[in-house]
Scaffold this motif. Structure first.
Motif, PDB file in Angstrom:
ATOM      1  N   GLY A 379      55.529  38.844  28.908  1.00  0.00           N
ATOM      2  CA  GLY A 379      55.748  37.825  27.888  1.00  0.00           C
ATOM      3  C   GLY A 379      55.158  36.484  28.251  1.00  0.00           C
ATOM      4  O   GLY A 379      54.675  35.748  27.384  1.00  0.00           O
ATOM      5  N   VAL A 380      55.183  36.129  29.539  1.00  0.00           N
ATOM      6  CA  VAL A 380      54.644  34.835  29.941  1.00  0.00           C
ATOM      7  C   VAL A 380      53.135  34.789  29.741  1.00  0.00           C
ATOM      8  O   VAL A 380      52.597  33.893  29.091  1.00  0.00           O
ATOM      9  CB  VAL A 380      55.018  34.517  31.403  1.00  0.00           C
ATOM     10  CG1 VAL A 380      54.211  33.337  31.931  1.00  0.00           C
ATOM     11  CG2 VAL A 380      56.504  34.185  31.497  1.00  0.00           C
ATOM     12  N   VAL A 381      52.426  35.768  30.281  1.00  0.00           N
ATOM     13  CA  VAL A 381      50.967  35.722  30.190  1.00  0.00           C
ATOM     14  C   VAL A 381      50.479  35.910  28.751  1.00  0.00           C
ATOM     15  O   VAL A 381      49.475  35.306  28.352  1.00  0.00           O
ATOM     16  CB  VAL A 381      50.323  36.752  31.146  1.00  0.00           C
ATOM     17  CG1 VAL A 381      50.740  38.171  30.816  1.00  0.00           C
ATOM     18  CG2 VAL A 381      48.805  36.636  31.135  1.00  0.00           C
ATOM     19  N   LEU A 382      51.180  36.697  27.951  1.00  0.00           N
ATOM     20  CA  LEU A 382      50.723  36.966  26.587  1.00  0.00           C
ATOM     21  C   LEU A 382      51.375  36.063  25.543  1.00  0.00           C
ATOM     22  O   LEU A 382      50.995  36.121  24.368  1.00  0.00           O
ATOM     23  CB  LEU A 382      50.985  38.433  26.225  1.00  0.00           C
ATOM     24  CG  LEU A 382      50.275  39.487  27.090  1.00  0.00           C
ATOM     25  CD1 LEU A 382      50.587  40.891  26.581  1.00  0.00           C
ATOM     26  CD2 LEU A 382      48.765  39.252  27.123  1.00  0.00           C
ATOM     27  N   GLY A 383      52.324  35.219  25.944  1.00  0.00           N
ATOM     28  CA  GLY A 383      53.045  34.382  24.988  1.00  0.00           C
ATOM     29  C   GLY A 383      52.158  33.488  24.145  1.00  0.00           C
ATOM     30  O   GLY A 383      52.241  33.504  22.908  1.00  0.00           O
ATOM     31  N   PRO A 384      51.286  32.666  24.756  1.00  0.00           N
ATOM     32  CA  PRO A 384      50.448  31.778  23.944  1.00  0.00           C
ATOM     33  C   PRO A 384      49.498  32.513  23.002  1.00  0.00           C
ATOM     34  O   PRO A 384      49.328  32.101  21.851  1.00  0.00           O
ATOM     35  CB  PRO A 384      49.687  30.969  25.008  1.00  0.00           C
ATOM     36  CG  PRO A 384      50.643  30.904  26.153  1.00  0.00           C
ATOM     37  CD  PRO A 384      51.268  32.278  26.188  1.00  0.00           C
ATOM     38  N   ALA A 385      48.886  33.605  23.449  1.00  0.00           N
ATOM     39  CA  ALA A 385      48.004  34.365  22.557  1.00  0.00           C
ATOM     40  C   ALA A 385      48.807  34.996  21.426  1.00  0.00           C
ATOM     41  O   ALA A 385      48.370  35.016  20.267  1.00  0.00           O
ATOM     42  CB  ALA A 385      47.249  35.435  23.344  1.00  0.00           C
ATOM     43  N   THR A 386      49.996  35.502  21.738  1.00  0.00           N
ATOM     44  CA  THR A 386      50.867  36.057  20.707  1.00  0.00           C
ATOM     45  C   THR A 386      51.162  35.010  19.642  1.00  0.00           C
ATOM     46  O   THR A 386      51.050  35.263  18.437  1.00  0.00           O
ATOM     47  CB  THR A 386      52.180  36.553  21.332  1.00  0.00           C
ATOM     48  OG1 THR A 386      51.909  37.669  22.187  1.00  0.00           O
ATOM     49  CG2 THR A 386      53.188  36.962  20.262  1.00  0.00           C
ATOM     50  N   GLY A 387      51.559  33.823  20.086  1.00  0.00           N
ATOM     51  CA  GLY A 387      51.874  32.749  19.153  1.00  0.00           C
ATOM     52  C   GLY A 387      50.690  32.361  18.286  1.00  0.00           C
ATOM     53  O   GLY A 387      50.830  32.107  17.080  1.00  0.00           O
ATOM     54  N   LYS A 388      49.514  32.339  18.887  1.00  0.00           N
ATOM     55  CA  LYS A 388      48.305  31.951  18.148  1.00  0.00           C
ATOM     56  C   LYS A 388      48.018  32.913  17.003  1.00  0.00           C
ATOM     57  O   LYS A 388      47.798  32.495  15.855  1.00  0.00           O
ATOM     58  CB  LYS A 388      47.117  31.908  19.110  1.00  0.00           C
ATOM     59  CG  LYS A 388      45.794  31.618  18.424  1.00  0.00           C
ATOM     60  CD  LYS A 388      44.657  31.551  19.423  1.00  0.00           C
ATOM     61  CE  LYS A 388      43.336  31.268  18.714  1.00  0.00           C
ATOM     62  NZ  LYS A 388      42.218  31.109  19.678  1.00  0.00           N
TER      63      LYS A 388
END
Length: 410
Positions: A379-388
């Protein structure tokens, strides 16, 4: 930015806050509600790895070799309690059904495209005013003997085969970059191209950026139900009701309770991780990974955070001191210059694990209700891309191919 309406985001971890930040980029007015507060769940105590090369399916063929024996061993890094729990057993059956090479390759193919853009998404937040720092690698990957490295090297080969560029080289001296490793660690690799963050401070900086741009973040706001409609609403534990134009559920391991009635049938099981921090004789500068002992370690606020364990329990079950004791026991075998009696920040967090290793990102059967979660350990590494990409979907109606495999209605 032109106004695009109001969105309520349920969950103030890195996934929910990154989604809120990107929704603001599209002109939405955003409120973030959380039962406890910013980074109160699995966003706080993890190792903070931004490691696309390690963002891979958890269920892999080796589970058939060690899984049955390890799962019920109370000191094993992967553990579940031996008890009558139909939901947990059903999850385990589905999880093990994925533990074949063909299944691993299928999930890895789907994860690769979001892995490739994960670090760029952090850079985009930084350019956009988020003040939290990301720290460059390399990572040190250590083993007691060469034979222990076979599984790790196979995983890296698989990541490369699916299209990531991964640079890795052998270290002549494992202690060159990781002086806390003792002489038991005789083999080490230097893994380039990865980064790390200090999770708590970083997620707080993301929250601060959301507030600075006009967003509202409310702690102590426990959402117990999401009601569909032209203007969906959240119902809070105190009985109050708040409407918005759209709602995003980003509650990690608690996600099913709010989204199942809207077609999100994929199981999400809490895979609980534990961590603590210690002082080291020589300050830690690099993240350290010990795959054989299943420990992920990273510099954290002047100390060294040691994290480990995949414990399949309920997300709200009590902290199990025995899990920390097991990590300490393993760490003592391979580390030096550390007083393990001086532990701080002992923590347990519930990572949201799906059986097939794919997150849940997208729209539910209810037109204006969306989900973002189920990332497991990533979740940490993929969080910003997920949000985008979720914010892009919510603003335009278009699903980026990068998140298409993560349809929550699959």
């Amino acid at each position: 930015m032109s106004s695009s309406g109001k969105v309520i985001v349920v969950g103030a971890g890195i996934v929910g806050l990154a989604t809120a930040w990107h929704l603001q980029e599209h002109g939405f007015e955003v409120s973030v509600l959380d039962r406890d507060g910013v980074a109160a769940g699995s966003s706080w105590g993890n190792a903070g790895w931004l490691a696309p090369a390690k963002t891979i399916p958890l269920s892999e063929p080796g589970l058939w070799t060690y899984g049955p024996k390890e799962l019920f061993n109370p000191v094993s890094p992967m553990h579940m309690p031996l008890r009558v729990d139909p939901k947990l057993w059903f999850f385990l059956a589905q999880f093990m059904a994925q533990a074949f090479q063909s299944k691993w390759d299928s999930t890895m193919a789907d994860l690769t495209e979001i892995d490739k853009v994960a670090l760029e998404a952090f850079d985009e937040l930084s350019i956009g005013g988020v003040e939290g720092l990301t720290h460059e690698g390399p990572f040190v990957v250590g083993f007691e003997e060469e034979s222990q490295s076979a599984g790790f090297r196979k995983e890296i080969d698989g990541v490369i085969r699916h299209g990531q560029k991964v640079e890795m080289s052998r270290l002549e001296n494992p202690r060159e970059l990781a002086p806390m490793l003792n002489e038991q660690i005789q083999v080490a690799y230097r893994l380039e191209g990865q980064r790390f963050i200090e999770p708590g401070p970083y997620v707080q900086s993301l929250a601060d950026a959301v507030v600075k741009r006009g967003g509202v973040i409310r702690a102590g706001a426990e959402v117990v139900h999401v009601a569909k409609g032209d203007r969906p609403a959240v119902i809070l534990a105190d009985g109050s009701r708040e409407e918005a134009d759209k709602v995003v559920v980003a509650t990690g391991a608690w996600l099913p309770g709010l989204t199942r009635e809207y077609g999100v049938k994929t199981l999400v099981q809490a895979g609980r991780g534990y961590s603590f921090s210690v002082a080291t004789d020589i300050p830690a500068k690099h993240s350290v990974y010990l795959p054989h002992h299943r420990m992920a370690c990273t510099p954290y606020e002047g100390r060294f955070r040691i994290a480990g364990t995949m414990e399949f329990r309920g997300p709200d079950e009590p902290f199990q001191q025995g899990r920390v004791d097991a990590i300490v026991s393993q760490a003592k075998k391979v580390m030096r210059g550390i007083d393990f009696n001086d532990r701080k920040d002992e923590w347990v967090g519930s990572r949201p694990v799906t059986p097939d290793g794919r997150p849940l990102i997208g729209q539910t059967k209810a037109e204006n209700i969306y989900v973002a979660g189920g990332h497991g350990m990533w979740g940490v590494v993929l969080g910003p891309a997920t949000g985008k990409y979720l914010a892009e979907l919510m603003a335009t109606g278009n699903t980026n191919p990068i998140i298409k495999p993560f349809d929550p209605l699959r």
